[in-house]
Design an enzyme around this catalytic site. Structure first.
Site, short mmCIF file in Angstrom:
data_model
loop_
_atom_site.label_atom_id
_atom_site.label_comp_id
_atom_site.label_asym_id
_atom_site.label_seq_id
_atom_site.Cartn_x
_atom_site.Cartn_y
_atom_site.Cartn_z
N LYS A 170 1.00 -4.62 -57.93
CA LYS A 170 1.49 -5.23 -56.69
C LYS A 170 2.96 -4.83 -56.50
CE LYS A 170 3.78 -8.80 -54.67
NZ LYS A 170 4.30 -7.88 -53.75
N GLU A 245 11.74 -8.56 -66.71
CA GLU A 245 13.05 -7.92 -66.58
C GLU A 245 13.65 -8.48 -65.30
OE1 GLU A 245 14.82 -6.32 -68.55
OE2 GLU A 245 13.34 -5.77 -70.06
N CYS A 279 19.83 -3.30 -61.02
CA CYS A 279 19.97 -4.42 -61.95
C CYS A 279 21.02 -4.10 -63.01
CB CYS A 279 18.63 -4.72 -62.59
SG CYS A 279 17.86 -3.25 -63.27
N GLU A 381 24.44 -13.25 -59.36
CA GLU A 381 24.12 -11.87 -58.96
C GLU A 381 24.14 -11.76 -57.44
OE1 GLU A 381 20.01 -10.41 -59.35
OE2 GLU A 381 20.83 -8.67 -60.40
P1 NAD Z 1 11.80 -10.75 -56.30
O1 NAD Z 1 11.75 -11.65 -57.49
O2 NAD Z 1 12.02 -11.36 -54.96
O3 NAD Z 1 10.43 -9.94 -56.16
C1 NAD Z 1 9.92 -9.18 -57.23
C2 NAD Z 1 8.41 -9.07 -57.07
O4 NAD Z 1 7.83 -10.36 -57.26
C3 NAD Z 1 7.96 -8.61 -55.68
O5 NAD Z 1 6.85 -7.74 -55.80
C4 NAD Z 1 7.58 -9.90 -55.01
O6 NAD Z 1 6.64 -9.74 -53.95
C5 NAD Z 1 6.96 -10.66 -56.17
N1 NAD Z 1 6.87 -12.11 -55.97
C6 NAD Z 1 7.62 -12.89 -55.15
N2 NAD Z 1 7.22 -14.17 -55.23
C7 NAD Z 1 6.21 -14.22 -56.11
C8 NAD Z 1 5.38 -15.28 -56.62
N3 NAD Z 1 5.51 -16.53 -56.21
N4 NAD Z 1 4.45 -14.95 -57.53
C9 NAD Z 1 4.30 -13.69 -57.97
N5 NAD Z 1 5.04 -12.65 -57.50
C10 NAD Z 1 5.98 -12.91 -56.59
O7 NAD Z 1 12.88 -9.63 -56.61
P2 NAD Z 1 13.37 -8.44 -55.64
O8 NAD Z 1 14.26 -9.04 -54.59
O9 NAD Z 1 12.23 -7.60 -55.22
O10 NAD Z 1 14.24 -7.56 -56.65
C11 NAD Z 1 15.60 -7.79 -56.89
C12 NAD Z 1 15.78 -8.41 -58.26
O11 NAD Z 1 15.17 -7.59 -59.25
C13 NAD Z 1 17.23 -8.53 -58.67
O12 NAD Z 1 17.45 -9.79 -59.25
C14 NAD Z 1 17.38 -7.45 -59.73
O13 NAD Z 1 18.39 -7.65 -60.68
C15 NAD Z 1 16.04 -7.44 -60.35
N6 NAD Z 1 15.77 -6.19 -61.05
C16 NAD Z 1 15.77 -6.21 -62.42
C17 NAD Z 1 15.54 -5.05 -63.14
C18 NAD Z 1 15.53 -5.05 -64.63
O14 NAD Z 1 14.95 -4.15 -65.23
N7 NAD Z 1 16.12 -6.04 -65.28
C19 NAD Z 1 15.30 -3.86 -62.45
C20 NAD Z 1 15.32 -3.87 -61.06
C21 NAD Z 1 15.54 -5.05 -60.36
#
Ligand code: NAD
Length: 479
Positions: A170, A245, A279, A381
């Site tokens: 997904k 992550e 990130c 963040e």
């Molecule tokens: P997000 O948590 O909003 O979404 C991540 C994923 O989770 C998306 O596919 C989203 O549709 C899904 N999601 C949302 N609600 C959900 C639920 N209730 N149940 C299951 N899945 C759900 O994050 P984002 O805005 O897409 O990404 C940005 C974040 O990602 C930042 O905090 C960034 O630091 C982090 N990030 C971390 C790493 C790492 O390796 N540590 C790498 C890249 C990004």
């Protein structure tokens, strides 16, 4: 219209979403199917049905498919990079670099499929042999964020498939295009029906079903802390394996003895490139007194040369923010920092259009100075091109400030002192430490991940990926 992949068939969803180019919001990259809960269940059922045969496939079969996928990704780097830059907004060179990384990851894990070894250990009992082997876990649910639309799906997909798992992927709603291209490539590379299923759609529907459904044995998640906590709670409640992550508030320490050019280049790269939407970006610069003013002057001078423009235009240094919501969040943190008394040394201005007059989510990189560690700008963040500077009196204080965060993903230091570099590598509370290098920008064949609130569970990538995507069996044999 780009459809979901379920059991080897491309299927329409009950809804469609428009993938918008953040560099020019009039440009629709494509229309993508959105799955609902019922379709997600079909995808999970298909993955379950495919698992038995795929889990017993030969390493050669898995090598061939992953290697072919890697070759195609690398051969199409310009086209896939263009798609990525168009849907996410990082610059074309950054996007092509990400595509190349994805291609290399496929080829690395093609090799890992051949190298899944085990151990033979003498038993403590006479006449008994002990073998330790690795087996796939089962159906793996992969939930990915928008900021690395091809690299993150790949660094989860490639090891999952290499070790014989079946997958339901997904991707983030904002960037379905790169994930769709990956599914198409893997299908044509010969992946049997049901082994990889792509369900594009909302987190609250598709993502939530992956968390709740007992047909999913393990969940690998990358995204925000808030969503990660939901993943953890749901996975623990039903005993699924999971890894997370999440966010960062990564520090970059600059000591008096640093090479100024090295320090400025690393800080500007880590803070602002990819629009600060990494990130591993450094959003806190911790600078000792003796170099502080010279360093700030040099960073501001460098910032003034950075071109904020269409991600796909030659010469652009910083593309747009990914969407309206993220831009609003960045601007809100800029307002918060000002209200908390930080000094805006440069940037922080939203630009409604690019140099060609196209509407997009542009923001000039922002630098705040004279900030205190306790300010929200140094604790939370932002996930945009917004960086703050904290003064430190010496190395010891800088180290303490660097570690003063709930996060622990990446950390960096600019120094020419072997003593300080060595001490920092040992005492930095983060999963990844960089000396005289940007905090963002990592190799594809070594472990990636963090500590504290940034991560949970085994590391991703490199040989260490096997810890998550396999389960160990210990077999005893009496001869
Ligand atoms: P997000 O948590 O909003 O979404 C991540 C994923 O989770 C998306 O596919 C989203 O549709 C899904 N999601 C949302 N609600 C959900 C639920 N209730 N149940 C299951 N899945 C759900 O994050 P984002 O805005 O897409 O990404 C940005 C974040 O990602 C930042 O905090 C960034 O630091 C982090 N990030 C971390 C790493 C790492 O390796 N540590 C790498 C890249 C990004």
């Amino acid at each position: 219209m780009f459809k979901n992949l379920i059991n080897g068939e491309w299927v329409e969803g009950p809804r469609v979403s428009r993938n918008i180019n953040p560099s020019d919001t009039r440009d629709v990259v494509g229309e993508y199917a959105q799955a609902d809960v019922a379709q997600t269940r079909d995808a999970i059922a298909a993955a379950r049905a495919a698992f038995g045969k795929w889990s017993l496939s030969t390493p050669q079969q898995r090598f061939d498919i992953l290697d072919a996928a890697g070759n195609e990704v690398l051969a199409r780097r310009a086209e896939l990079g263009d798609l990525l830059a168009r849907e996410e907004g990082k610059t074309l060179p950054e996007a092509i670099g990400e595509v190349v990384r994805a291609g290399n990851i496929f080829k690395f894990f093609a090799g890992e499929a051949l190298r899944v070894g085990g151990e033979t250990i003498p038993s403590v009992r006479p006449g008994v042999g002990v073998e330790v082997t690795r087996e796939p876990i089962g159906v793996v649910g992969l939930i990915t964020p928008w900021n690395f639309p091809i690299a993150i799906p790949t660094w989860k997909l490639a090891p999952a498939l290499a070790f014989g798992n079946t997958v339901v992927l997904k991707p983030a709603d904002l960037v379905p295009g790169s994930a769709w291209a990956l599914a198409d490539i893997l299908k044509r590379a010969g992946l049997p029906d049901g082994v990889l299923n792509l369900v594009m759609g909302r987190g609250s529907e598709v993502g939530a079903e992956l968390l709740e459904n007992r047909g999913v044995d393990a969940i690998s998640f990358t995204g925000s802390v808030g969503t990660g906590q939901r993943v953890a709670a749901a996975a623990v409640a039903r005993g699924a394996k999971f890894q997370l992550e999440m966010g960062g508030k990564n520090p970059f320490v600059v000591l008096d003895d640093a090479d100024l050019d090295v320090a400025v280049a690393a800080a500007v790269n880590s803070g602002f490139f990819s629009t600060g939407q990494r990130c591993t970006a450094s959003s806190r610069l911790i600078v000792t007194e003796g170099i502080h003013d010279r360093f700030i002057d040099a960073v501001v001078a460098k910032m003034k040369t950075l071109k904020v423009d269409d991600a796909r235009k030659a010469g652009t240094d910083i593309g747009p923010v990914v969407d309206e919501r993220q831009l609003a969040q960045d601007l809100e943190y800029i307002a918060i920092a000002k209200a908390e008394g930080a000094t805006l040394a440069a940037g922080g201005e939203a630009l409604p259009t690019n140099s060609a007059g196209a509407p997009g989510f542009y923001l000039t990189p922002a630098l705040f100075t004279e900030t205190a560690a306790s300010m929200r700008i140094n604790q939370e963040e932002v996930f945009g091109p917004v960086v703050s500077v904290i003064r430190a009196k010496d190395y010891d204080e800088a180290l303490a400030l660097a570690n003063d965060t709930p996060f622990g993903l990446a950390t960096g230091i600019a120094t020419t002192s072997l003593k300080h570099a060595t001490h920092f590598k040992r005492h930095a509370q983060a999963g990844m430490v960089m000396v005289n290098l940007p905090t963002a920008g990592v190799d594809y064949h070594v472990p990636f991940g963090g500590r504290k609130s940034s991560s949970y569970g085994p590391r991703e990538q490199g040989r260490y990926a096997a810890e998550f995507y396999t389960t160990v069996k210990t077999a005893y044999t009496q001869a």
